[in-house]
Enzyme design. Structure first.
Site, PDB file in Angstrom:
ATOM      1  N   GLY A 171    -114.159-108.885  20.789  1.00 54.71           N
ATOM      2  CA  GLY A 171    -114.300-107.424  20.676  1.00 54.71           C
ATOM      3  C   GLY A 171    -114.156-106.982  19.235  1.00 54.71           C
ATOM      4  O   GLY A 171    -114.259-107.791  18.312  1.00 54.71           O
ATOM      5  N   ASN A 172    -113.938-105.705  19.040  1.00 57.68           N
ATOM      6  CA  ASN A 172    -113.702-105.185  17.682  1.00 57.68           C
ATOM      7  C   ASN A 172    -112.748-104.003  17.750  1.00 57.68           C
ATOM      8  O   ASN A 172    -112.334-103.591  18.825  1.00 57.68           O
ATOM      9  CB  ASN A 172    -115.027-104.822  17.002  1.00 57.68           C
ATOM     10  CG  ASN A 172    -115.759-103.747  17.760  1.00 57.68           C
ATOM     11  OD1 ASN A 172    -115.300-102.613  17.868  1.00 57.68           O
ATOM     12  ND2 ASN A 172    -116.912-104.104  18.334  1.00 57.68           N
TER      13      ASN A 172
END
Ligand code: C5P
Length: 407
Positions: free
Chosen positions: A214-215
């Site tokens: 993810g980020n």
């Protein structure tokens, strides 16, 4: 943002005042709001009267100040549901740590809290307290809870406090409160009859049943755009990756997705009926090629390293750029270096009409923060905006699009 006196004419504001030293500062705010033509109904929390009087505020607002469910004079009921529906804006300023905590937990032991729970309009909260109370993790968690309900927090000031200490916790200055109120109430239905699609938040690309790539995107920018577009009259479809935010406006249709592929599928299914599309999501460019059906184990035979093969995700914005007929397309670019150059390239590569650039070279811009500093880039223009709260950035982007493309 419209700053003419007309912006607030006839707007209905409930002002909740709680028991803090800064309560006296609201005299100036009430006077200013009245001068701009707003109607103001003031509600005191039970402690507010320890600091300021109902007489002065009812005189200034030209309405009785409420604090009880029942009026002690004539026994009439101060209907919190009606009050909550009447208002165009509920502003709670100053908001003490106590009221903040009660709001964050849905408590309802006084009229102001009942009105808060019943309100259908935007809610703005201007906290004010001593620096240690403000910094306490309990207060900070309450503030982020309230933000996740879609309430807008007017940032506290930094400076001299009533305790004699100095730091973060002062009630925002009058001009700051006025600017927030103005921004919220000055929309003129510019997007009435328009469909706006917004992608927001990160995507999560699963590796196995418990892990993902993810980020750090919080979704704040995309949600602020969705709320603002709806306030400006649009029917909004908000396609969101995992965040802990809740959109506020009833004209926002929220579609939750997890992966880039899901976001792509939903976005393209909804694309043809849109007038404006803003791709604010931080979409993962790559995803694991294989998703393990069971949790991946530490494999001692492989030594200290492990390989994950990644494959490219579809580019949602680029695909929309290929398919666009008369939709206006806005993309975001988050760059760490040579921002303007890359943003220009992105504009043509993705066939977008606007690229909103934020560069991590600018302090206060980018992921997770409440502020952003952007450049609005089109074929012809290159507009640098100052650092400002994301809600104001949202307003600037939408006003720009309306003015340049949809008028
Ligand atoms: O190419 P880059 O990822 O830097 O472009 C960013 C812009 O493209 C953002 O507006 C983002 O929402 C959009 N994008 C997209 N689909 C992707 C990657 C980025 O819509 N797979």
């Amino acid at each position: 943002m419209e700053k003419t006196p007309q912006a607030l004419k006839g707007k209905k504001i409930i002002l909740g005042i709680t028991g803090g030293i800064a309560a006296y500062k609201m005299h100036a705010v009430v006077r200013h709001l009245k001068k701009l033509g707003a109607e103001i109904q003031i509600i005191f929390s039970p402690c507010a009267e320890e600091f300021v009087t109902k007489l002065s505020f009812s005189t200034m607002s030209e309405r009785p100040v409420y604090s009880e469910f029942y009026s002690s004079e004539d026994g009439s009921w101060n209907n919190h549901v009606e009050l909550g529906l009447w208002a165009d804006l509920l502003l709670i300023a100053p908001c003490t740590a106590n009221t903040l905590a009660k709001m964050a937990h849905g408590m309802c032991d006084n009229l102001l809290l009942a009105v808060y729970l019943s309100a259908k309009c935007p809610v703005m909260i201007a906290p004010a307290m001593d620096l240690d109370m403000y910094a306490h993790p309990g207060t900070q968690r309450n503030l982020s809870n309230l933000e996740s309900f879609g309430n807008q927090i007017i940032p506290v000031g930094d400076g001299a406090l009533a305790s004699g200490l100095s730091g973060k916790g002062r009630l925002a200055e009058e001009e700051v409160i006025m600017e927030y109120v103005n921004t919220s109430l000055s929309s003129k239905n510019e997007f009435k009859g328009k469909n706006v699609l917004i992608t927001a938040g990160p995507t999560h690309e699963p590796l196995d049943p418990v892990r993902f790539i993810g980020n750090r995107s919080s979704g704040k920018m995309g949600y602020a755009l969705a709320d603002k577009a709806a306030q400006m009259g649009a029917m909004v479809t908000l396609i969101s990756g995992p965040t802990n935010l809740v959109p506020q406006h009833p004209n926002i249709k929220l579609i939750n997705v997890e992966t880039a592929q899901e976001m792509y599928d939903v976005a393209l299914k909804n694309f043809s009926s849109q007038d404006l599309v803003i791709a604010a999501a931080a979409v993962a460019d790559y995803r694991p090629k294989n998703i393990a059906s069971q949790k991946i184990k530490k494999n001692i035979e492989n030594g200290d390293s492990m390989q994950i093969e990644l494959i490219k995700n579809p580019d949602i914005l680029q695909e929309m750029g290929k398919r666009k007929t008369d939709q206006i397309l806005v993309g975001f670019a988050l760059e760490t270096t040579q921002g303007l150059k890359y943003a220009k390239e992105k504009l043509s590569k993705k066939n977008a009409d606007v690229i909103v650039l934020n560069t991590l070279e600018d302090e206060g811009a980018g992921f997770g923060t409440d502020t952003n500093k952007i450049y609005i880039i089109t074929e012809k223009d290159q507009l640098a905006l100052p650092l400002m709260p994301k809600v104001h950035v949202a307003q600037e982007i939408l006003t720009f699009c309306h003015h340049n493309f949809l008028k």
